[in-house]
Design a protein around this motif. Structure first.
Motif, mmCIF file in Angstrom:
data_model
loop_
_atom_site.group_PDB
_atom_site.id
_atom_site.type_symbol
_atom_site.label_atom_id
_atom_site.label_comp_id
_atom_site.label_asym_id
_atom_site.label_seq_id
_atom_site.Cartn_x
_atom_site.Cartn_y
_atom_site.Cartn_z
ATOM 1 N N ILE A 306 6.862 -9.771 -9.354
ATOM 2 C CA ILE A 306 8.285 -9.883 -9.655
ATOM 3 C C ILE A 306 9.094 -9.042 -8.670
ATOM 4 C CG2 ILE A 306 10.051 -9.397 -11.396
ATOM 5 C CD1 ILE A 306 7.895 -9.964 -13.525
ATOM 6 N N PHE A 307 8.615 -7.824 -8.393
ATOM 7 C CA PHE A 307 9.275 -6.966 -7.412
ATOM 8 C C PHE A 307 9.362 -7.658 -6.050
ATOM 9 C CE2 PHE A 307 8.530 -4.000 -3.877
ATOM 10 C CZ PHE A 307 9.696 -3.255 -3.933
ATOM 11 N N GLY A 308 8.308 -8.391 -5.689
ATOM 12 C CA GLY A 308 8.276 -9.118 -4.428
ATOM 13 C C GLY A 308 9.021 -10.423 -4.445
ATOM 14 N N ASN A 309 9.729 -10.722 -5.555
ATOM 15 C CA ASN A 309 10.570 -11.918 -5.668
ATOM 16 C C ASN A 309 9.755 -13.201 -5.472
ATOM 17 O OD1 ASN A 309 13.023 -12.996 -6.339
ATOM 18 N ND2 ASN A 309 14.018 -12.544 -4.394
ATOM 19 N N TRP A 310 8.536 -13.208 -5.989
ATOM 20 C CA TRP A 310 7.681 -14.388 -5.937
ATOM 21 C C TRP A 310 7.396 -14.808 -4.481
ATOM 22 C CZ3 TRP A 310 11.030 -13.316 -9.784
ATOM 23 C CH2 TRP A 310 10.575 -13.421 -11.093
ATOM 24 N N ARG A 311 7.249 -13.814 -3.602
ATOM 25 C CA ARG A 311 6.930 -14.064 -2.196
ATOM 26 C C ARG A 311 5.721 -13.209 -1.810
ATOM 27 N NH1 ARG A 311 9.959 -18.077 0.544
ATOM 28 N NH2 ARG A 311 9.540 -16.922 2.461
ATOM 29 N N PRO A 312 4.811 -13.729 -0.961
ATOM 30 C CA PRO A 312 3.602 -12.965 -0.610
ATOM 31 C C PRO A 312 3.896 -11.629 0.059
ATOM 32 C CG PRO A 312 3.342 -15.273 -0.007
ATOM 33 C CD PRO A 312 4.775 -15.095 -0.412
ATOM 34 N N GLY A 313 4.835 -11.614 1.020
ATOM 35 C CA GLY A 313 5.139 -10.363 1.703
ATOM 36 C C GLY A 313 5.746 -9.329 0.776
ATOM 37 N N GLY A 314 6.628 -9.773 -0.108
ATOM 38 C CA GLY A 314 7.248 -8.853 -1.052
ATOM 39 C C GLY A 314 6.258 -8.258 -2.023
ATOM 40 N N LEU A 315 5.348 -9.074 -2.542
ATOM 41 C CA LEU A 315 4.376 -8.541 -3.503
ATOM 42 C C LEU A 315 3.381 -7.607 -2.822
ATOM 43 C CD1 LEU A 315 1.338 -10.088 -3.378
ATOM 44 C CD2 LEU A 315 2.694 -11.955 -4.299
ATOM 45 N N LEU A 316 3.139 -7.809 -1.518
ATOM 46 C CA LEU A 316 2.300 -6.863 -0.773
ATOM 47 C C LEU A 316 2.952 -5.488 -0.771
ATOM 48 C CD1 LEU A 316 -0.081 -6.166 1.119
ATOM 49 C CD2 LEU A 316 1.325 -6.973 3.018
ATOM 50 N N GLY A 317 4.271 -5.444 -0.542
ATOM 51 C CA GLY A 317 4.973 -4.172 -0.597
ATOM 52 C C GLY A 317 4.935 -3.560 -1.992
ATOM 53 N N GLY A 318 5.086 -4.402 -3.024
ATOM 54 C CA GLY A 318 5.024 -3.889 -4.389
ATOM 55 C C GLY A 318 3.662 -3.322 -4.727
ATOM 56 N N ALA A 319 2.603 -4.030 -4.353
ATOM 57 C CA ALA A 319 1.245 -3.541 -4.609
ATOM 58 C C ALA A 319 0.987 -2.237 -3.861
ATOM 59 C CB ALA A 319 0.220 -4.604 -4.205
ATOM 60 N N ALA A 320 1.491 -2.146 -2.619
ATOM 61 C CA ALA A 320 1.320 -0.918 -1.847
ATOM 62 C C ALA A 320 2.039 0.247 -2.519
ATOM 63 C CB ALA A 320 1.842 -1.118 -0.424
ATOM 64 N N LEU A 321 3.226 -0.010 -3.039
ATOM 65 C CA LEU A 321 3.985 1.045 -3.713
ATOM 66 C C LEU A 321 3.259 1.558 -4.948
ATOM 67 C CD1 LEU A 321 6.560 2.707 -4.262
ATOM 68 C CD2 LEU A 321 7.496 0.696 -5.423
#
Length: 424
Positions: A306-321
């Motif tokens: 959800i943080f990544g706005n349903w996009r692969p690159g965004g969710l990568l940042g969320g998982a890293a955080l």
């Protein structure tokens, strides 16, 4: 008069239109975010004297803990882009942990990974049958999958693992994946880290943790991010699958088998969540199945998506955080978490300046208040209470979702019930 009107129309038609602002490509925005985060962590590490913020050990631990979250988030992405909400990621991960231990016990880590994928996909299949075929509410079905996954894993552990380990809550020790390092690059980065140069040594420490002690499953998980993007956004198959999550009736009118694509999306979702469970068992620090091993990471993976706005690159940042927040409390304890709060104050300061520049006064005021509260917590405490430290990642999850909720754009038909022919 008509001539004047025509002349004015001609002038209007020939007037140059102002050039539209070109947005940076996604990879460039991601690189800028990475540079900004490293700068904030470097400044916080220098100001607080806590080198753990950017140490190799912290980066290694964060990477290992981010992988299950990343794989669960990717699983949620595949399902929800097909229009099926998947609250059941936690249960599918639990099934994956048991399958990974069972497979690794009988055939090694690669067999364990395959078994985890199969068990997770079975959980996805149950969710698909309930939501796609029988139109059960997606939230209700997901909660049921979580309870069912927990119960099945507990039953199978008691039946199969207890005679071997003597404990119904855990399996015997299993083999984990071997790890590899880029020796030359790792040695060079280690030397840079030891020189304690502001910024350079911090970046070297974080990068060194990403190239030291890397397992094959780690590489596979990271590669799945660009692969998911290419498949979902650059292929005909991906366009059809995403159309099922945006407007299934329109997709059906164009000849798309909506049921089949929804099933595929949820099956892939379960398989990826099962891989996330395998990461808890088959990477260093795992070594076997343990009851409650996932510890809510399926839900955090959903939050990362959800943080990544349903996009692969965004969710990568969320998982890293989330992985970094979890890894920091293990590597550095309460003082390191307090230092991270100081870094959050610096980041909020930058955000406030940006909001003031945009004349968004209310958002800037909220940012000032938030920064003040965090700085007071940092100033008033030498270390956080030990009982609160294990919940660092969960608190970060709540804060991030609260901040990110204003810019979210989920698939339009996500969670909507669908029946073939209902648009006729």
């Amino acid at each position: 008069m008509a001539l004047d009107t025509a002349s004015q129309s001609g002038d209007a038609m020939t007037m140059p239109t102002p050039p539209s602002r070109r947005r940076l490509p996604g990879w460039a925005r991601g690189a800028l975010w990475a540079v900004g985060v490293i700068a904030v962590l470097s400044t916080a590490s220098y100001a607080t004297g806590v080198n753990t913020l950017t140490s190799t050990n912290t980066a290694q631990t964060a990477l290992r803990l981010a992988l299950p979250i990343l794989l669960a988030a990717l699983g949620g992405l595949w399902s929800e882009r097909a229009g099926v909400i998947n609250i059941g990621l936690e249960g599918m991960m639990i099934l994956g942990t048991w399958g990974a231990a069972f497979g690794a016990l009988h055939g090694g880590p690669w067999v364990g990974l395959l078994a985890a994928i199969v068990f997770g996909a079975l959980g996805g299949l149950l969710h698909a049958i309930a939501t796609v075929t029988f139109n059960v509410n997606h939230i209700v079905s997901g909660v049921a999958i979580n309870l069912l996954g927990l119960g099945i894993a507990k039953y199978l552990s008691t039946l199969i693992f207890q005679p071997l380990s003597g404990n119904p809550r855990q399996s015997p020790t299993v083999d984990t994946f071997d790890t590899y390092s880029a020796t030359f690059l790792s040695d060079w980065l280690s030397n840079l880290e030891k020189q304690q140069r502001v910024g350079i040594s911090d970046a070297a420490g974080l990068l060194n943790g990403l190239v030291t002690g890397v397992a094959p499953l780690t590489i596979i998980a990271i590669l799945l991010v660009p692969v998911s993007y290419l498949v979902l956004w650059r292929t005909r198959f991906g366009l059809r699958l995403r159309s099922c999550g945006e407007n299934p009736v329109a997709a059906e009118s164009l000849g798309v088998n909506v049921y089949a694509y929804k099933y595929i999306g949820v099956l892939f979702s379960g398989a990826l969540a099962g891989m996330g469970g395998a990461a808890l068992v088959l990477l260093q620090g795992g070594g076997g199945y343990l009851e409650n091993q996932t510890n809510g990471r399926g839900y955090i993976g959903l939050a990362a998506m959800i943080f990544g706005n349903w996009r692969p690159g965004g969710l990568l940042g969320g998982a890293a955080l989330f992985g970094y927040a979890d890894g920091l409390q293990l590597a550095g304890g309460g003082k390191a978490v307090l230092a991270l709060l100081y870094g959050a104050v610096l980041l909020l300061g930058v955000i406030v300046v940006v909001q003031l520049f945009r004349r968004q006064w209310i958002a800037a005021g909220i940012g000032v208040i938030g920064a003040g509260i965090l700085y007071w917590i940092y100033w008033a405490n030498d270390s956080l209470p030990g009982d609160l430290i294990p919940y660092t990642a969960h608190v970060v999850t709540l804060i991030v979702l609260a901040v990110a909720s204003q810019r979210l754009r989920p698939p339009k038909a996500d969670g909507a019930r669908y029946r073939r022919g209902e648009g006729d």
